[in-house]
Enzyme design. Structure first.
Site, PDB file in Angstrom:
ATOM      1  CB  ALA A  74      -2.189  -4.548  -4.737  1.00  0.00           C
ATOM      2  CB  THR A  75       1.447  -7.931  -2.172  1.00  0.00           C
ATOM      3  OG1 THR A  75       2.055  -7.566  -3.415  1.00  0.00           O
ATOM      4  CG2 THR A  75       1.886  -9.334  -1.793  1.00  0.00           C
ATOM      5  CG  ASN A 154       0.765  -7.460 -13.869  1.00  0.00           C
ATOM      6  OD1 ASN A 154      -0.210  -8.228 -13.805  1.00  0.00           O
ATOM      7  ND2 ASN A 154       1.994  -7.877 -13.734  1.00  0.00           N
ATOM      8  CB  SER A 202      -1.323  -0.958  -5.284  1.00  0.00           C
ATOM      9  OG  SER A 202      -0.021  -0.601  -4.912  1.00  0.00           O
ATOM     10  CG  HIS A 204       3.496   1.330  -5.577  1.00  0.00           C
ATOM     11  ND1 HIS A 204       4.260   0.897  -6.632  1.00  0.00           N
ATOM     12  CD2 HIS A 204       3.036   0.223  -4.965  1.00  0.00           C
ATOM     13  CE1 HIS A 204       4.269  -0.434  -6.644  1.00  0.00           C
ATOM     14  NE2 HIS A 204       3.522  -0.866  -5.639  1.00  0.00           N
ATOM     15  CB  THR A 243       0.254   2.143  14.339  1.00  0.00           C
ATOM     16  OG1 THR A 243       0.217   1.714  15.702  1.00  0.00           O
ATOM     17  CG2 THR A 243       0.185   3.651  14.275  1.00  0.00           C
ATOM     18  CB  CYS A 329      17.088 -11.350 -15.594  1.00  0.00           C
ATOM     19  SG  CYS A 329      17.681 -12.940 -16.120  1.00  0.00           S
TER      20      CYS A 329
HETATM   21  C1  LIG Z   1       1.680  -4.200  -8.574  1.00  0.00           C
HETATM   22  C2  LIG Z   1       0.608  -5.219  -8.519  1.00  0.00           C
HETATM   23  C3  LIG Z   1       0.333  -5.930  -7.348  1.00  0.00           C
HETATM   24  C4  LIG Z   1       1.145  -5.732  -6.082  1.00  0.00           C
HETATM   25  O1  LIG Z   1       0.931  -4.476  -5.542  1.00  0.00           O
HETATM   26  P1  LIG Z   1       1.867  -3.910  -4.349  1.00  0.00           P
HETATM   27  O2  LIG Z   1       1.114  -2.736  -3.837  1.00  0.00           O
HETATM   28  O3  LIG Z   1       3.166  -3.558  -4.980  1.00  0.00           O
HETATM   29  O4  LIG Z   1       1.992  -5.000  -3.340  1.00  0.00           O
HETATM   30  C5  LIG Z   1      -0.694  -6.845  -7.367  1.00  0.00           C
HETATM   31  N1  LIG Z   1      -1.408  -7.059  -8.472  1.00  0.00           N
HETATM   32  C6  LIG Z   1      -1.189  -6.402  -9.624  1.00  0.00           C
HETATM   33  C7  LIG Z   1      -2.033  -6.668 -10.821  1.00  0.00           C
HETATM   34  C8  LIG Z   1      -0.163  -5.465  -9.685  1.00  0.00           C
HETATM   35  O5  LIG Z   1       0.078  -4.834 -10.827  1.00  0.00           O
END
Ligand SMILES: *Cc1c(COP(=O)(O)O)cnc(C)c1O
Length: 409
Positions: A74-75, A154, A202, A204, A243, A329
């Site tokens: 997602a980043t 999040n 994303s 994961h 790829t 932290c």
């Molecule tokens: C985890 C998250 C991301 C980043 O996703 P990645 O796949 O870890 O790069 C972006 N936006 C939100 C709201 C997220 O919770």
């Protein structure tokens, strides 16, 4: 029950064993490059990628699988959406609207664009973390080219009125990007009905593998233009060269298929667990405050401030439970939560906050254990707090009977 208990499902989720099974052959005998056009190894990989594209597009109700562009997560999807629109629409304007509670992946992109001469409006939120639609409308100018608002937060789980935002964006002819990393697979996301033009996903965060994600890119009504941020080879319709991560993509597709099939069942199960957690804590501890929206929130999210207790000390004492706090932290950033601050929470309560992230593999037994442990450790730490003792005395003196009512409000 297994210790430690994992309650940090907003950070990442465990891979679903069914997802792993789907992925395994693509690490070994089915190792082809999906871009190899001249032999069956390539065709086999391409077919697997095509199926995953179908599975993902079906989950978000895209009108065509071609609208799914694979990324590393997602980043990267947020980068492609925001920088890609900024570049492609720069003749039209240079103004972007987003919100103060967005993920860093969105906010940091906007900061970079500000240095490149774009103007960014950061909309505030109310005490529950919801943005105000009227303020959004008022922020739109002739020069606005992009609205970027997440579906679900999040940290506090608050779900924005995505469909409303989509309607406004469409009316004004502005591209609408939505960070759906926490929402896709957890709540119903329908890009057609919601008027979403770009959606970051994303794997994961939804029981798929790390390092793979997608950007949904609307191809009609209207067709969204996007400049790539990674060049070389022209994969993914030229929008994301490189790829393809075939095993990761296969797992991502499988995770979407499972999420779509089990969504409603999983939602009610998670809401039960979440309410059990919340009610257990609220009924046994005073001076605790729920952060985020009371109803409009992710099924698996609970965020609570335990007044007079440092979140960091609490986490140190709770090594048997994996949780996050709103203090510094715990994440890559050094700042205390910008999301909790945006709610207008006083600094102490930001530092006292704990995020509970429930997921597919959590059980009622784990929730009960967590409630017991929270009560135990919060009570222990408060006994050491002279501030808590004097606050209790003060409250008893002021309103001996209304103590309970005060905690609830
Ligand atoms: C985890 C998250 C991301 C980043 O996703 P990645 O796949 O870890 O790069 C972006 N936006 C939100 C709201 C997220 O919770």
């Amino acid at each position: 029950m297994k210790i430690p208990v994992y309650l940090d499902n907003h950070s990442t989720t465990a891979l679903d064993p069914r997802v792993l099974d789907a992925m395994l052959p693509y690490f070994t005998e089915k190792f082809g490059n999906a871009a190899s056009r001249n032999h069956c190894f390539g065709w086999e990989a391409e077919a697997a990628v095509d199926e995953a594209r179908e599975q993902i597009s079906r989950l978000v109700r895209a009108s065509s699988p071609k609208e799914i562009i694979f990324t590393s997560g997602a980043t990267e999807s947020d980068n492609l959406a925001i920088k890609g629109v900024a570049e492609a629409y720069k003749e039209k304007g240079n103004h972007i609207i987003t919100c103060v509670t967005e993920h860093r992946a969105v906010l940091d992109n906007c900061k970079v664009l500000e240095r490149r001469g774009y103007g960014v409006t950061y909309l505030p939120v109310d005490v529950h973390g919801l943005l105000d639609i009227e303020r959004l409308c008022a922020a739109i100018t002739e020069r606005t080219i992009l609205i970027s608002i997440m579906a679900a937060n999040n940290e506090i789980g608050t779900i924005h009125p995505v469909k409303e935002i989509g309607r406004i964006a469409k009316q004004r002819g502005i591209v609408f990007h939505c960070d759906g990393a926490q929402a896709v697979g957890k709540i119903l996301m329908d890009v057609e009905e919601m008027g979403v033009d770009l959606l970051s996903i994303s794997a994961h965060k939804m029981y798929g593998p790390k390092g793979v994600g997608a950007l949904y890119v609307r191809s009609k009504r209207p067709k969204v233009r996007l400049n790539p941020i990674i060049d070389g080879g022209g994969h993914e319709r030229g929008l994301r060269s490189g790829t393809l991560n075939v095993p990761g993509i296969v797992g991502f597709g499988k995770a979407c298929e499972i999420a779509g099939r089990e969504l409603s069942e999983e939602t009610s199960r998670l809401i039960d667990l979440r309410e059990g957690l919340k009610n257990g804590i609220l009924s046994r501890l005073d001076e605790v405050y729920v952060n985020g929206h009371p109803a409009q929130r992710l099924p698996g999210n609970m965020n609570i401030s335990f007044a007079y207790v440092e979140g960091e000390s609490l986490l140190m004492a709770l090594k048997d439970i994996a949780l996050s706090s709103g203090s510094a932290c715990t994440s890559a950033s050094l700042e205390p939560s910008h999301v909790l601050r945006a709610l207008g929470l006083e600094e102490n309560l930001v530092h006292s906050s704990i995020r509970f992230g429930l997921g597919r593999f959590n059980t009622a037994e784990e929730v009960d254990y967590t409630v017991d442990r929270m009560v135990e450790e919060v009570s222990r730490l408060r006994k050491l707090s002279p501030l808590y003792e004097s606050a209790r005395r003060e409250m008893r003196r002021r309103q001996p009977r209304d103590l309970k009512a005060e905690q609830v409000s």
